[in-house]
Design an enzyme around this catalytic site. Structure first.
Site, PDB file in Angstrom:
ATOM      1  CG  MET A  30     -14.279 -90.661 -34.922  1.00 36.55           C
ATOM      2  SD  MET A  30     -14.678 -88.942 -35.223  1.00 36.55           S
ATOM      3  CE  MET A  30     -16.380 -89.050 -35.676  1.00 36.55           C
ATOM      4  N   GLY A  36     -21.637-101.927 -37.214  1.00 40.42           N
ATOM      5  CA  GLY A  36     -20.870-101.523 -38.398  1.00 40.42           C
ATOM      6  C   GLY A  36     -19.380-101.571 -38.097  1.00 40.42           C
ATOM      7  CG  HIS A  37     -17.673 -98.800 -35.284  1.00 38.60           C
ATOM      8  ND1 HIS A  37     -18.634 -98.233 -34.471  1.00 38.60           N
ATOM      9  CD2 HIS A  37     -17.151 -97.784 -36.002  1.00 38.60           C
ATOM     10  CE1 HIS A  37     -18.695 -96.938 -34.693  1.00 38.60           C
ATOM     11  NE2 HIS A  37     -17.811 -96.629 -35.613  1.00 38.60           N
ATOM     12  CD  GLN A  61     -12.843 -86.888 -38.164  1.00 33.95           C
ATOM     13  OE1 GLN A  61     -11.717 -87.375 -38.178  1.00 33.95           O
ATOM     14  NE2 GLN A  61     -13.926 -87.604 -38.449  1.00 33.95           N
ATOM     15  N   GLY A 147     -15.455 -98.251 -43.866  1.00 33.95           N
ATOM     16  CA  GLY A 147     -16.822 -98.566 -44.276  1.00 33.95           C
ATOM     17  C   GLY A 147     -17.221 -97.819 -45.534  1.00 33.95           C
ATOM     18  CE  LYS A 149     -22.536 -94.357 -41.414  1.00 33.91           C
ATOM     19  NZ  LYS A 149     -22.682 -92.937 -41.671  1.00 33.91           N
ATOM     20  CD  GLN A 153     -13.726 -91.711 -43.241  1.00 31.23           C
ATOM     21  OE1 GLN A 153     -13.898 -90.732 -42.547  1.00 31.23           O
ATOM     22  NE2 GLN A 153     -14.000 -92.925 -42.802  1.00 31.23           N
ATOM     23  CB  SER A 185     -24.684 -93.600 -38.116  1.00 33.98           C
ATOM     24  OG  SER A 185     -24.050 -92.438 -37.628  1.00 33.98           O
ATOM     25  NE  ARG A 187     -22.065 -86.801 -36.212  1.00 37.52           N
ATOM     26  CZ  ARG A 187     -20.854 -86.851 -36.802  1.00 37.52           C
ATOM     27  NH1 ARG A 187     -20.619 -87.716 -37.752  1.00 37.52           N
ATOM     28  NH2 ARG A 187     -19.895 -86.010 -36.437  1.00 37.52           N
TER      29      ARG A 187
HETATM   30  P1  AMP Z   1     -16.684 -93.603 -37.238  1.00 36.88           P
HETATM   31  O1  AMP Z   1     -16.493 -94.118 -35.860  1.00 36.88           O
HETATM   32  O2  AMP Z   1     -18.070 -93.120 -37.527  1.00 36.88           O
HETATM   33  O3  AMP Z   1     -15.606 -92.628 -37.656  1.00 36.88           O
HETATM   34  O4  AMP Z   1     -16.507 -94.859 -38.205  1.00 36.88           O
HETATM   35  C1  AMP Z   1     -15.363 -95.655 -38.170  1.00 36.88           C
HETATM   36  C2  AMP Z   1     -15.364 -96.585 -39.353  1.00 36.88           C
HETATM   37  O5  AMP Z   1     -16.524 -97.399 -39.315  1.00 36.88           O
HETATM   38  C3  AMP Z   1     -15.383 -95.862 -40.712  1.00 36.88           C
HETATM   39  O6  AMP Z   1     -14.553 -96.556 -41.621  1.00 36.88           O
HETATM   40  C4  AMP Z   1     -16.826 -95.955 -41.118  1.00 36.88           C
HETATM   41  O7  AMP Z   1     -17.027 -95.893 -42.515  1.00 36.88           O
HETATM   42  C5  AMP Z   1     -17.186 -97.328 -40.567  1.00 36.88           C
HETATM   43  N1  AMP Z   1     -18.636 -97.446 -40.397  1.00 36.88           N
HETATM   44  C6  AMP Z   1     -19.455 -96.586 -39.743  1.00 36.88           C
HETATM   45  N2  AMP Z   1     -20.737 -96.994 -39.841  1.00 36.88           N
HETATM   46  C7  AMP Z   1     -20.715 -98.133 -40.580  1.00 36.88           C
HETATM   47  C8  AMP Z   1     -21.722 -99.036 -41.044  1.00 36.88           C
HETATM   48  N3  AMP Z   1     -23.009 -98.855 -40.766  1.00 36.88           N
HETATM   49  N4  AMP Z   1     -21.337-100.104 -41.768  1.00 36.88           N
HETATM   50  C9  AMP Z   1     -20.030-100.318 -42.060  1.00 36.88           C
HETATM   51  N5  AMP Z   1     -19.032 -99.500 -41.664  1.00 36.88           N
HETATM   52  C10 AMP Z   1     -19.372 -98.425 -40.936  1.00 36.88           C
END
Ligand code: AMP
Length: 282
Positions: A30, A36-37, A61, A147, A149, A153, A185, A187
């Site tokens: 997103m 992490g990404h 969502q 992830g 995390k 999901q 995150s 957030r």
């Molecule tokens: P999001 O942009 O929050 O929807 O996350 C996109 C992807 O990045 C999802 O598969 C998350 O699980 C993964 N993700 C988010 N934060 C982390 C993190 N700290 N470590 C590893 N993967 C992450």
């Protein structure tokens, strides 16, 4: 790096690498990208010929009361990060193309929604499975990286992929943390200074549960009580949503620790809702 906004163009590109017998690794995000990404992208690059990152803040969502409008966005920075870290394609579709007027098809995975985040976000995972399915059909990856995390999901997307015979592999990537233990995150940007200082206590509460289990404790109620105390003393600003030990496959709550469990937590701060977990195979 190619930046693509058109669904049709993305599908044409994905056909090209399929015809050339090349593999594609896909990372759905997103946006507001962080380490992490980028760790997901690194895996996608390592294990495939091409990598695709998508950025789409998926309205489906978010509940009306949630932070869809306020969700942090910075496309310029995201583009630069994807370029720097070697993504081959950045797919940024428009909401009106993904959900045109009259859109009425949804994907749901029954049986997981009553647990963990599903309790407070009843429609969330239907939004996730619907968009991820669409992105799979558009990008046609061989491997998709998610992830740990967001463990619920990940488990739900695995189930969807198995149940619907989607021809790709779901790959799990470990949670990346700040040096003090806080799971990274998008957030986290919502956290006040005080909240940010206390937030590593969320992981500390999970670790204390892990330590008790590793020292032989099997009674879930006792383990959770101990972790709740850690959380209350380390993160007094947080409101606990759940702290549970659940089965590692079904996500069903347990009263005794079995050989494959997930210790999962969700807390609400003033603006941010944070989740974290530890996967434990004894
Ligand atoms: P999001 O942009 O929050 O929807 O996350 C996109 C992807 O990045 C999802 O598969 C998350 O699980 C993964 N993700 C988010 N934060 C982390 C993190 N700290 N470590 C590893 N993967 C992450």
């Amino acid at each position: 790096m190619q930046i693509i906004t058109s669904i049709q163009k993305m599908q044409t590109e994905s056909q090209k690498w399929q015809m050339a017998d090349k593999t594609c690794g896909f990372v759905a995000t997103m946006g507001y990208l962080h380490q992490g990404h980028l760790s997901l992208l690194a895996r996608a690059k390592e294990e495939n010929d091409y990598s695709v990152v998508s950025i789409f803040v998926n309205p489906l969502q978010f509940a009306p009361t949630e932070d869809f409008a306020a969700y942090p966005r910075d496309q310029k920075r995201d583009r630069a990060l994807c370029e720097k870290h070697g993504a081959d394609y950045l797919f940024i579709p428009e909401i009106s193309d993904i959900y045109p007027e009259g859109f009425s098809s949804y994907v749901t995975v029954d049986g997981y929604n009553q647990h963990l985040c599903g309790m407070s976000r009843p429609d969330h995972f239907r939004g996730v499975t619907t968009i991820v399915n669409k992105l799979f059909n558009i990008c046609r990856p061989d491997r998709a990286y998610f992830g740990q995390k967001d463990i619920q999901q990940l488990i739900i997307l695995r189930k969807m992929t198995d149940d619907l015979n989607i021809p790709l592999e779901i790959c799990a990537v470990p949670t990346l943390r700040d040096p003090d233990g806080l799971a990274i995150s998008s957030r986290n940007v919502y956290l006040s200074d005080t909240e940010r200082k206390q937030a590593p206590g969320i992981y500390a509460a999970l670790l204390s549960a892990q330590q008790l289990i590793e020292s032989g404790e099997r009674d879930v109620a006792r383990i959770i009580e101990n972790s709740k105390e850690v959380l209350a003393s380390r993160v007094p600003v947080a409101q606990l949503e759940y702290l549970q030990i659940v089965d590692g496959k079904t996500l069903n709550p347990l009263s005794q620790v079995t050989d494959s469990v997930i210790i999962a937590v969700a807390v609400r701060m003033k603006k941010a809702r944070l989740i974290d977990n530890i996967i434990l195979n004894i």
